[in-house]
Design a protein around this motif. Structure first.
Motif, mmCIF file in Angstrom:
data_model
loop_
_atom_site.group_PDB
_atom_site.id
_atom_site.type_symbol
_atom_site.label_atom_id
_atom_site.label_comp_id
_atom_site.label_asym_id
_atom_site.label_seq_id
_atom_site.Cartn_x
_atom_site.Cartn_y
_atom_site.Cartn_z
ATOM 1 N N UNK A 96 0.689 -0.861 0.313
ATOM 2 C CA UNK A 96 -0.151 -0.114 -0.164
ATOM 3 C C UNK A 96 0.400 0.798 0.169
ATOM 4 N N UNK A 97 0.494 1.889 -0.541
ATOM 5 C CA UNK A 97 1.170 3.951 -1.018
ATOM 6 C C UNK A 97 0.318 4.721 -0.925
ATOM 7 N N UNK A 98 0.693 5.232 1.293
ATOM 8 C CA UNK A 98 -0.248 6.059 1.182
ATOM 9 C C UNK A 98 -0.111 7.865 1.083
ATOM 10 N N UNK A 99 -0.268 8.402 -0.317
ATOM 11 C CA UNK A 99 0.532 9.917 -0.131
ATOM 12 C C UNK A 99 -0.043 10.365 0.988
ATOM 13 N N UNK A 100 -0.275 11.915 1.165
ATOM 14 C CA UNK A 100 -0.805 13.174 1.805
ATOM 15 C C UNK A 100 -1.786 12.909 2.217
ATOM 16 N N UNK A 334 7.719 19.567 4.659
ATOM 17 C CA UNK A 334 6.845 20.049 4.822
ATOM 18 C C UNK A 334 6.979 19.124 6.482
ATOM 19 N N UNK A 335 7.727 18.055 6.498
ATOM 20 C CA UNK A 335 7.806 17.538 7.647
ATOM 21 C C UNK A 335 9.002 18.528 8.409
ATOM 22 N N UNK A 336 9.709 19.040 7.604
ATOM 23 C CA UNK A 336 10.775 20.653 8.443
ATOM 24 C C UNK A 336 9.847 21.065 10.184
ATOM 25 N N UNK A 337 9.282 21.401 9.344
ATOM 26 C CA UNK A 337 8.309 21.713 11.099
ATOM 27 C C UNK A 337 7.624 21.406 12.302
ATOM 28 N N UNK A 338 7.692 19.926 11.969
ATOM 29 C CA UNK A 338 7.914 18.934 12.721
ATOM 30 C C UNK A 338 9.039 18.130 13.944
ATOM 31 N N UNK A 339 10.125 18.948 12.956
ATOM 32 C CA UNK A 339 11.861 18.442 13.455
ATOM 33 C C UNK A 339 11.952 18.738 15.133
ATOM 34 N N UNK A 340 11.023 20.186 14.868
ATOM 35 C CA UNK A 340 11.859 20.961 16.279
ATOM 36 C C UNK A 340 11.068 20.238 17.252
ATOM 37 N N UNK A 341 9.976 19.923 17.861
ATOM 38 C CA UNK A 341 8.895 19.492 18.790
ATOM 39 C C UNK A 341 9.514 17.452 19.086
ATOM 40 N N UNK A 436 22.913 15.797 -5.739
ATOM 41 C CA UNK A 436 22.219 15.603 -5.253
ATOM 42 C C UNK A 436 21.235 16.241 -4.799
ATOM 43 N N UNK A 437 19.437 15.932 -4.353
ATOM 44 C CA UNK A 437 18.560 16.481 -4.050
ATOM 45 C C UNK A 437 17.999 16.386 -3.445
ATOM 46 N N UNK A 438 16.780 17.295 -3.031
ATOM 47 C CA UNK A 438 16.388 17.836 -1.899
ATOM 48 C C UNK A 438 15.010 17.215 -2.128
ATOM 49 N N UNK A 439 14.118 16.749 -1.335
ATOM 50 C CA UNK A 439 12.559 16.593 -1.681
ATOM 51 C C UNK A 439 12.161 18.321 -1.106
ATOM 52 N N UNK A 440 11.313 18.913 -2.138
ATOM 53 C CA UNK A 440 10.421 19.517 -2.040
ATOM 54 C C UNK A 440 8.488 19.585 -1.267
ATOM 55 N N UNK A 441 9.006 18.778 -2.117
ATOM 56 C CA UNK A 441 7.196 18.952 -1.628
ATOM 57 C C UNK A 441 6.714 18.286 -2.694
ATOM 58 N N UNK A 557 -1.678 3.992 6.423
ATOM 59 C CA UNK A 557 -0.707 3.518 7.595
ATOM 60 C C UNK A 557 0.321 4.519 8.349
ATOM 61 N N UNK A 558 0.394 4.036 9.642
ATOM 62 C CA UNK A 558 0.353 5.090 10.109
ATOM 63 C C UNK A 558 2.120 5.415 10.235
ATOM 64 N N UNK A 559 2.740 4.821 9.632
ATOM 65 C CA UNK A 559 3.801 5.338 9.433
ATOM 66 C C UNK A 559 4.853 5.813 8.084
ATOM 67 N N UNK A 560 3.179 5.553 6.838
ATOM 68 C CA UNK A 560 3.718 6.317 5.769
ATOM 69 C C UNK A 560 3.327 7.465 5.572
ATOM 70 N N UNK A 561 2.111 8.159 7.115
ATOM 71 C CA UNK A 561 1.294 10.080 7.146
ATOM 72 C C UNK A 561 2.530 11.039 7.024
ATOM 73 N N UNK A 562 1.892 11.554 5.838
ATOM 74 C CA UNK A 562 3.316 12.907 5.637
ATOM 75 C C UNK A 562 2.556 14.022 6.254
ATOM 76 N N UNK A 563 2.570 14.779 6.897
ATOM 77 C CA UNK A 563 2.688 16.477 7.030
ATOM 78 C C UNK A 563 1.842 17.092 6.346
ATOM 79 N N UNK A 564 1.210 17.930 6.072
ATOM 80 C CA UNK A 564 0.738 19.095 4.764
ATOM 81 C C UNK A 564 0.314 19.917 5.474
ATOM 82 N N UNK A 565 0.244 21.105 5.284
ATOM 83 C CA UNK A 565 -0.497 22.529 4.305
ATOM 84 C C UNK A 565 -2.189 22.600 4.070
ATOM 85 N N UNK A 566 -2.007 21.591 2.885
ATOM 86 C CA UNK A 566 -2.903 21.162 2.357
ATOM 87 C C UNK A 566 -3.326 19.799 1.628
ATOM 88 N N UNK A 567 -4.607 19.859 3.071
ATOM 89 C CA UNK A 567 -5.180 17.922 2.703
ATOM 90 C C UNK A 567 -6.183 18.453 1.653
#
Length: 584
Positions: A96-100, A334-341, A436-441, A557-567
């Motif tokens: 199963x592939x779960x997007x945001x 979007x995950x960057x906002x959750x790193x601090x907490x 070298x590539x960084x994920x942007x969304x 899946x709980x482990x697949x859930x990604x944070x998002x600012x627009x659902x």
């Protein structure tokens, strides 16, 4: 402890290092491998001149781009058991592939695809163990989610879902990986998220020499530590007695309520972690007690005392795990906002960002001496679309430019050809000659109720710029917009915020964000025509936890859930209202 595992990954790591200096040659080899895998299948028969394809240019000219929707018919045939649909190899399992922003898709996994994953995971793991020797000195935790009671096989008898990350490695390595995990894979058999967390915490707290914590979404770690604080005293009692008693009411096979009285969804989807890579579902009627009976819980009074001390002292992770040396998690987009907490309770522990790994394939892997995750140049064949010039021929790996952003196309030995992964990456530099590539969304995260064409990237930019200013200098730990359809009213967006700011500030935030969004032509036009209602702010509590609960209910899946600012899914107002939301 992990010296043998490190040695086993060494050959693949060496081949990857050599490939970094010749990415064009490595990619040509990937394309040849994919073409061999697809030859003489239903898919190849639909492509005129497929057997004559040799070069990347010929491949681009002959093969159309594909999307999740365009491969649905082939996936249904595979699930029914039809042979040689996408590849010559049989399907080992579906993942199963779960997007945001929605429920799961199903990705066919073949031996060839697993080999391609290993071509990226082996050098990543080798680099981790060789660059950070302290990680080799103790067990590791890799995030585990419960598999619940969803059906474990397709109509054609093909297994659905793996239970552990080690399932992506060769079979001969899986027993070794399982032995170095701090938490037994049987935890994945538990029927709900909260009981899974409780039992996971029992084993983690009992593990005094834990060296690595690896999760995907950083909020997964935050929620795990919140559960430790919430149930800490009970857990200490269990450790002292050598028993494990997940509080009844946390939710079982048919849902329920946790210790705070919050409802949890019914059956959960497949998860990560475990020993059997594709187990059958739990027998009907089997619950928490049956799963726990297969685990060993010995008295750990010294760990119980330490947990009580840590709870009184603010629950810092280093008190419980003094040898913990690395946290691995998503750190981009979007995950960057959750790193601090997530790191709040792990002061002084190094954080390594993960590369971009999707269920369909692995795009990049982190190396400690690279400026950003390195393209998995030996794994799949990659192409890169320029979002500013979508009509142009996609670029190849060796043609990418530093500082530019691209959308990824993926061709794999799992049978997906020129597949639009939907992810945006930015080239941060080069490691040897490989980008070298960084994920942007997400490139495809656009909400379009009435023609407003609201993109997640735009929402993220606006929230980042305005929320700290309006809400007293701090961005809320949870902030998300989502559409709502209300009876006898125009559809509109709601802004869900977890904040203690006064109601007047929430109203001000909604107005400021609305003004910024109206700078976009399509959004402003929809508002002027009255097709779209005004944005409204809604205060929420425990936003990340409740967001996770609904995403699971939607089929992720709980482990697949990604944070998002627009659902893009509607219904969040009712969900948060049932669980304690307040509108200013």
């Amino acid at each position: 402890m992990l010296a043998g595992l490190m040695a086993a990954q060494s050959p693949s790591a060496l081949l990857f290092r050599r490939a970094l200096t010749h990415p064009e040659r490595a990619q040509a080899e990937c394309l040849s491998r994919v073409l061999r895998t697809v030859r003489d299948t239903n898919q190849s028969a639909r492509i005129p001149g497929f057997t004559r394809i040799r070069t990347a240019r010929e491949f681009q000219d002959a093969v159309p781009q594909s999307t999740p929707d365009s491969v649905l018919a082939d996936l249904e045939a595979l699930k029914a058991g039809a042979p040689r649909v996408l590849t010559r190899e049989p399907v080992v399992r579906f993942e199963p592939s779960g997007g945001s922003s929605g429920a799961s898709k199903y990705v066919p996994v073949t031996r060839g695809l697993l080999d391609e994953f290993h071509r990226a995971l082996a050098p990543m793991l080798f680099d981790l163990l060789s660059s950070r020797p302290a990680v080799r000195e103790g067990p590791s935790y890799w995030s585990i989610s419960p598999i619940g009671r969803k059906k474990g096989r397709t109509p054609g008898g093909i297994p659905v879902g793996s239970v552990e990350d080690s399932a992506y490695f060769p079979r001969f390595l899986q027993p070794l990986l399982s032995r170095v995990f701090a938490v037994p894979g049987a935890v994945a058999q538990l029927p709900d998220v909260e009981s899974c967390r409780y039992v996971t915490l029992w084993f983690l707290v009992a593990c005094e020499d834990l060296a690595l914590l690896s999760v995907w979404n950083p909020s997964f770690l935050t929620l795990l530590m919140d559960a430790l604080e919430r149930h800490g005293e009970r857990l200490a009692e269990d450790l002292e007695l050598g028993v494990c008693r997940p509080p009844r009411g946390l939710g079982g096979a048919r849902g329920g309520r946790d210790g705070d009285g919050d409802p949890h969804p019914d059956p959960l989807p497949e998860g990560e972690g475990g020993v059997d890579p594709h187990p059958d579902p739990l027998p009907e009627g089997e619950g928490i007690d049956s799963v726990l009976s297969r685990m060993r819980f010995a008295p750990r009074p010294e760990r119980a005392r330490l947990l009580r001390t840590a709870l009184r002292s603010g629950l810092q992770g280093r008190m419980l795990w003094p040898r913990l040396s690395l946290l691995s998690m998503w750190t981009d987009a979007q995950a960057a906002h959750s790193v601090g907490p997530a790191c709040h309770r792990f002061q002084g522990v190094e954080v390594q960002g993960k590369g971009l790994l999707a269920t369909e394939g692995v795009v990049s892997l982190p190396l400690f001496d690279a400026p950003a995750p390195v393209l998995a140049v030996r794994s799949h064949f990659f192409e890169f679309l320029d979002p500013e010039h979508p009509e142009a021929r996609p670029r190849l790996a060796h043609e990418l430019e530093r500082g530019r952003t691209y959308s990824v196309l993926l061709s794999t030995s799992g049978g997906l050809l020129r597949y639009r992964l939907g992810d945006l990456v930015r080239v941060e530099g080069f490691h040897h000659a490989t980008p070298c590539v960084r994920f942007m969304g997400r490139a495809d995260s656009v909400c379009d109720l009435v023609g407003e064409k609201l993109a997640a990237t735009r929402v993220s930019t606006v929230l980042d710029a305005l929320l700290p200013t309006v809400l007293g200098g701090r961005r809320p730990p949870f902030a998300m917009m989502a559409p709502e359809w209300e009876a006898q009213a125009a559809p509109a967006y709601r802004l869900f915020l977890e904040t203690d700011a006064p109601d007047v500030h929430l109203e001000e935030a909604a107005r400021a964000i609305e003004r910024a969004l109206c700078e976009g032509y399509h959004y402003r036009y929809a508002r002027e025509l009255g097709q779209l209602g005004p944005l409204r702010a809604i205060r929420v509590t425990e936003g990340s936890r409740r967001y996770e609960a609904r995403c699971i209910a939607l089929g992720q899946r709980a482990g697949d859930i990604k944070p998002t600012e627009l659902h893009r899914q509607a219904g969040w107002t009712a969900w948060f209202s049932q669980q304690g939301a307040r509108r200013p």
